[in-house]
Every structure is written in structure tokens, then in C-alpha cells.
Design an enzyme around this catalytic site. Structure first.
Site, short mmCIF file in Angstrom:
data_model
loop_
_atom_site.label_atom_id
_atom_site.label_comp_id
_atom_site.label_asym_id
_atom_site.label_seq_id
_atom_site.Cartn_x
_atom_site.Cartn_y
_atom_site.Cartn_z
N GLU A 48 -2.50 -33.87 -31.43
CA GLU A 48 -2.36 -33.90 -29.98
C GLU A 48 -2.74 -35.29 -29.46
O GLU A 48 -3.70 -35.90 -29.91
CB GLU A 48 -3.26 -32.84 -29.35
CG GLU A 48 -3.16 -32.77 -27.82
CD GLU A 48 -4.04 -31.69 -27.22
OE1 GLU A 48 -3.74 -31.25 -26.10
OE2 GLU A 48 -5.05 -31.30 -27.86
N LYS A 127 2.85 -28.09 -23.27
CA LYS A 127 1.67 -27.22 -23.39
C LYS A 127 1.68 -26.17 -22.29
O LYS A 127 1.73 -26.47 -21.10
CB LYS A 127 0.41 -28.08 -23.29
CG LYS A 127 -0.88 -27.39 -23.66
CD LYS A 127 -2.01 -28.44 -23.69
CE LYS A 127 -3.29 -27.90 -24.25
NZ LYS A 127 -4.31 -28.99 -24.34
N CYS A 169 -2.76 -27.05 -29.03
CA CYS A 169 -4.20 -26.91 -28.82
C CYS A 169 -4.61 -25.60 -28.14
O CYS A 169 -4.64 -24.56 -28.78
CB CYS A 169 -4.72 -28.11 -28.03
SG CYS A 169 -6.51 -28.36 -28.15
#
Length: 297
Positions: A48, A127, A169
């Protein structure tokens, strides 16, 4: 049982050291990806925010324009670097994530780009779940101060191998994404992620193994290397977990590459031994993969 992984695949996660110099980060990423493919990796994953420091104050400064696609080199040097790296390495590349700015919406996103061995963009994942947490005395972080969320489940077809899912994440904490991906035929869930020293110690390994166990698929978590001089200290410990929740390989906190060989036999063995795929009770609870789902495929 149908094959969801058509042939064995060698996976590599690059736990990259990053700095404030974007050009240097891209150069370092190229070097490490080529190192991974020189050892036989067919699919390489970067962490990331691999091209920039991680933090809300950095996102606008390092953001690149990705739309309309393909962007120019001036709009997105990282897009073109990743495309070139994948082509040079002759491998599939999940380009971790980069900060994105979309002119049409005037919004920023945390975005992952996946390329094929010819350098063609296969998928874009923004995301979905933003990292907004407050653990008293430990850490407070709010991505939503700057970023906007994506709105799609991302499945990527690698024609020789099968489907993988890409998320970023904090997305790993929401099992629905992995469940949907697995039930739609993904053999691997990939999470470029930068857990911190608090949440990493608590839940990094647990989340990786839980997503693998719940869905009997491979799971990969790729972190930046830890830099205690940076504003944000990544946990590291990039790992690859098998469908039975066993850790195949794991790093510590320093820059390194972790490898694992993925096989369909391991998926079949796990699912035959504990046959949850034929035992779910959708007469008792709903199937989250059966509803209306927004896909990036």
C-alpha cells in the site's frame, strides 16, 4: 470439484522500503519486482502507498490522475512505471496502491492497479473501507479527512491461472469482500496493506488467517517495510497464508521479498477435508454473494 487455480503459481510479495522521493520509490520497486521474477515469480505484489509516504497530509501532494485511462506520463508516472515493470518482468503485477485524484469528482482515492505481463491494465481497485480509527492512548487516524471510498468488489482474471481478488489494507477487516470473491471463484485474496504497530500486533496475522480459513482460499498481505524515522510506522510482516489458514511464508519488519507456490491441490485438499462449501445453510441465513454486487472485473 472444478479447478479454480488452473496451474501452479509462484507468488511474491515485495515488502518495499519507501521514502519521500517518488522517483526513487518507483526505481526501487522495479528493482525488487525484477528480483522476484528472476526467482520465478508469476505474480508480484507491492505494498500500500508504495510510491509515497503514508499519511493524510501526503495524499494530495503525491496524488496522480488516472482517469481518463490511460493517463499521460505527466498525469501518472506511477501508472506508466508499473505498466513498464510488468512488461519488463513478464509477470502479473498488483501495484500496491497509490494516491489518486479524480478531476471529475474533485476527490482523492487510495487506488490499486493490476497489470498483465504485457503491461496492460487489468483492474483498478479503490479502497472501499477507509481507515478511521481511534484507540485511546495508541493511535488515531482518519483517512476520510482526505480520501473518498471506492464502491466495487474487485475480481481480476489471470487467464492462465484463474481469478484473484484485490482489496486494500482496512478492507481485510470486512469479510464480505473476501466471501463474495471466493464464492465467485477467486483462488487468492490479495491485500496490499500498511497496518501500524498497534493494529499490526493485534490483528495482522489474525485477519490474514481468518480470511483464508473462512473461505478456504490463499490470502496474501503485503506491507511496506518498517521505517521508525517516518511519520507512520508500518508493521511489516508480509505473509502468505494457505487455504487451511497455515502460514506458508512470512517476513519480519525489514525490506525483503516473500515467496510461496500456490496449487489447486491444496485448495481441493482443504475443501474436501472440511467441506464447508456444501454445508452452508442459506435457508437459515442469506448468501452475501447472491445479492446485487458492484464488480470491477
Amino acid at each position: 470439484m472444478s479447478k479454480i487455480l488452473k496451474q501452479p503459481l509462484k507468488l511474491a510479495l515485495v515488502q518495499l522500503s519507501t521514502s519521500a522521493d517518488k522517483t526513487a520509490n518507483l526505481t526501487r520497486a522495479r528493482s525488487k519486482v525484477l528480483e522476484a521474477t528472476s526467482k520465478g515469480a508469476n505474480l508480484v505484489v507491492l505494498p500500500e502507498c508504495f510510491n509515497s509516504p503514508y499519511g493524510t497530509k501526503y495524499f494530495p501532494k503525491y496524488a496522480e490522475t488516472l482517469l481518463p485511462s490511460p493517463p499521460t506520463k505527466e498525469q501518472s508516472p506511477s501508472f506508466h512505471a508499473l505498466s513498464d515493470i510488468a512488461k519488463e518482468a513478464k509477470a502479473y503485477l498488483v501495484g500496491g496502491s497509490i494516491p489518486e485524484y479524480w478531476e471529475e469528482t474533485k476527490k482523492y482515492y487510495n487506488t490499486s492497479l493490476t497489470f498483465d505481463p504485457n503491461g496492460k491494465l487489468l483492474a483498478t481497485h479503490r479502497k472501499v473501507h477507509l481507515f478511521d480509527i481511534d484507540i485511546p492512548g495508541k493511535i488515531t487516524f482518519r483517512e476520510s479527512e482526505v480520501l473518498s471510498p471506492g464502491n466495487k468488489v474487485t475480481l481480476v482474471d489471470l487467464p492462465e491461472y484463474g481469478k484473484i481478488a484485490v482489496a486494500i489494507c482496512y478492507d481485510v477487516r470486512f469479510p464480505e469482500l473476501a466471501m463474495i470473491a471466493a464464492r465467485k471463484g477467486a483462488f487468492l485474496c490479495v491485500y496490499p496493506g500498511a497496518f501500524n504497530l498497534t493494529t499490526g500486533a493485534l490483528h495482522w496475522e489474525l485477519q490474514a488467517r481468518a480470511r483464508a480459513m473462512d473461505n478456504q482460499v490463499y490470502t496474501a498481505m503485503c506491507s511496506p517495510a518498517r521505517d521508525m524515522q517516518a511519520d507512520y510506522n508500518a508493521w511489516g510482516h508480509s505473509m502468505i497464508v494457505d487455504p487451511n489458514a497455515g502460514i506458508l511464508a512470512q517476513l519480519e519488519e525489514k525490506e525483503d521479498i516473500v515467496y510461496a507456490d500456490l496449487t489447486n491441490e491444496k485448495i481441493e485438499e482443504t475443501r474436501k477435508g472440511i467441506p464447508i462449501y456444501g454445508q452452508r445453510r442459506f435457508d437459515v441465513y442469506p448468501d452475501v454473494s447472491a445479492g446485487k454486487i458492484k464488480f470491477e472485473e
